[in-house]
Motif scaffolding. Structure first.
Motif, PDB file in Angstrom:
ATOM      1  N   GLU A 132      42.191 -14.995  52.927  1.00  0.00           N
ATOM      2  CA  GLU A 132      41.012 -14.631  53.707  1.00  0.00           C
ATOM      3  C   GLU A 132      39.786 -15.345  53.166  1.00  0.00           C
ATOM      4  O   GLU A 132      39.671 -15.585  51.956  1.00  0.00           O
ATOM      5  N   SER A 133      38.866 -15.659  54.061  1.00  0.00           N
ATOM      6  CA  SER A 133      37.647 -16.356  53.657  1.00  0.00           C
ATOM      7  C   SER A 133      36.532 -15.364  53.382  1.00  0.00           C
ATOM      8  O   SER A 133      36.375 -14.365  54.090  1.00  0.00           O
ATOM      9  N   ILE A 134      35.731 -15.663  52.365  1.00  0.00           N
ATOM     10  CA  ILE A 134      34.526 -14.886  52.104  1.00  0.00           C
ATOM     11  C   ILE A 134      33.463 -15.243  53.146  1.00  0.00           C
ATOM     12  O   ILE A 134      32.594 -14.444  53.451  1.00  0.00           O
ATOM     13  N   LEU A 135      33.559 -16.456  53.680  1.00  0.00           N
ATOM     14  CA  LEU A 135      32.633 -16.919  54.701  1.00  0.00           C
ATOM     15  C   LEU A 135      33.086 -16.448  56.087  1.00  0.00           C
ATOM     16  O   LEU A 135      34.191 -15.945  56.249  1.00  0.00           O
ATOM     17  N   ASP A 136      32.241 -16.639  57.082  1.00  0.00           N
ATOM     18  CA  ASP A 136      32.525 -16.175  58.432  1.00  0.00           C
ATOM     19  C   ASP A 136      33.730 -16.921  59.028  1.00  0.00           C
ATOM     20  O   ASP A 136      33.703 -18.149  59.158  1.00  0.00           O
ATOM     21  N   SER A 137      34.758 -16.190  59.410  1.00  0.00           N
ATOM     22  CA  SER A 137      35.983 -16.811  59.911  1.00  0.00           C
ATOM     23  C   SER A 137      35.792 -17.461  61.276  1.00  0.00           C
ATOM     24  O   SER A 137      36.446 -18.460  61.603  1.00  0.00           O
ATOM     25  N   LYS A 138      34.868 -16.931  62.092  1.00  0.00           N
ATOM     26  CA  LYS A 138      34.606 -17.529  63.395  1.00  0.00           C
ATOM     27  C   LYS A 138      33.945 -18.898  63.238  1.00  0.00           C
ATOM     28  O   LYS A 138      34.191 -19.813  64.029  1.00  0.00           O
ATOM     29  N   LEU A 139      33.117 -19.024  62.221  1.00  0.00           N
ATOM     30  CA  LEU A 139      32.503 -20.322  61.938  1.00  0.00           C
ATOM     31  C   LEU A 139      33.560 -21.314  61.473  1.00  0.00           C
ATOM     32  O   LEU A 139      33.565 -22.480  61.894  1.00  0.00           O
ATOM     33  N   LEU A 140      34.480 -20.862  60.638  1.00  0.00           N
ATOM     34  CA  LEU A 140      35.545 -21.747  60.153  1.00  0.00           C
ATOM     35  C   LEU A 140      36.462 -22.181  61.298  1.00  0.00           C
ATOM     36  O   LEU A 140      36.947 -23.317  61.307  1.00  0.00           O
ATOM     37  N   LEU A 141      36.710 -21.283  62.248  1.00  0.00           N
ATOM     38  CA  LEU A 141      37.519 -21.645  63.421  1.00  0.00           C
ATOM     39  C   LEU A 141      36.844 -22.764  64.205  1.00  0.00           C
ATOM     40  O   LEU A 141      37.489 -23.745  64.603  1.00  0.00           O
ATOM     41  N   ARG A 142      35.547 -22.639  64.407  1.00  0.00           N
ATOM     42  CA  ARG A 142      34.809 -23.684  65.120  1.00  0.00           C
ATOM     43  C   ARG A 142      34.824 -24.994  64.338  1.00  0.00           C
ATOM     44  O   ARG A 142      34.945 -26.077  64.919  1.00  0.00           O
TER      45      ARG A 142
END
Length: 236
Positions: free
Chosen positions: A174-184
């Motif tokens: 899991e990411s500490i950062l926003d997963s929706k941003l990583l998807l983009r």
């Protein structure tokens, strides 16, 4: 979303076959997507100092377990796990209530040659991943603190212990950062690397990135004391 869920969403968006695991090296599409996800994570990391990655730490100068006598320095890997960069401009000596500035290696060597004592104003350098003070604390007890950014934005808790990582390679990472941003980020990186038209995906990533950066930076804003009291007066 965990790593598998991010990759699954990307596969659906791209019209690829469903991905059941990112741990299967026999699935080339899954491996390409994971690679793009990791490169997107690197991109997100370097563009901004996210609050979720900022940590504060303190240590005691008489703690022999972190002190390297041959280097005359304190092991940064033990003081600040997963250290990437300093956020604060100084180290802070809470015991003496003073700041400790970084210096050049020349200034450090000059101080050594002059055999500066503890009465001199302290400074520090980083040497072989150790914090070395000039003058050295020489066994005296002081509490030193600073704020830093972690280099590992991914965590896996499947064993019951939180293990921090630089790259995704397990389904339940899991990411500490926003997963929706990583998807983009994954989508535009993947399209660019495969030679597809990525302009729209890149704009979507940049737009979402800008919104998250604004939200993150707004949380740092603190109302000045006087203005806060004025507002309180109006309420009272």
């Amino acid at each position: 979303m965990n790593a598998l869920e991010i990759v699954q969403q990307a596969a659906i968006t791209l019209g690829y076959e469903p991905v059941t695991s990112i741990e299967n090296p026999q699935n080339p599409n899954a491996q390409r997507l994971v690679g793009a996800l990791n490169r997107a994570t690197e991109e997100v990391l370097k563009c901004y100092d996210w609050q979720a990655l900022i940590c504060q730490t303190t240590f005691l100068t008489d703690d022999s377990s972190i002190y390297n006598s041959s280097l005359k320095g304190y092991d940064l890997s033990r003081i600040a796990p997963n250290f990437d960069t300093f956020i604060t401009s100084y180290l802070y000596d809470y015991t003496s209530k003073c700041i400790i500035a970084s210096i050049t290696y020349d200034a450090y060597q000059f101080g050594l040659s002059r055999q500066l004592s503890g009465s001199a104003r302290r400074s520090f350098i980083l040497k072989d991943n150790h914090i070395c003070f000039m003058p050295d604390f020489a066994g005296s007890r002081a509490e030193i603190g600073f704020v830093y950014k972690t280099a590992k934005p991914i965590v896996n808790s499947s064993t019951g212990t939180r293990i921090y990582k630089e790259f995704f390679n397990r389904n339940d990472d899991e990411s500490i950062l926003d997963s929706k941003l990583l998807l983009r980020g994954l989508l535009w990186k993947f399209k660019a690397e495969m030679g597809y038209d990525y302009a729209e995906s890149y704009r979507d990533f940049q737009s979402f990135l800008g919104k998250l950066k604004d939200q993150d930076s707004n949380r740092r804003n603190i109302t000045p004391f006087a203005a806060g009291m004025a507002g309180l007066g109006e309420i009272i």
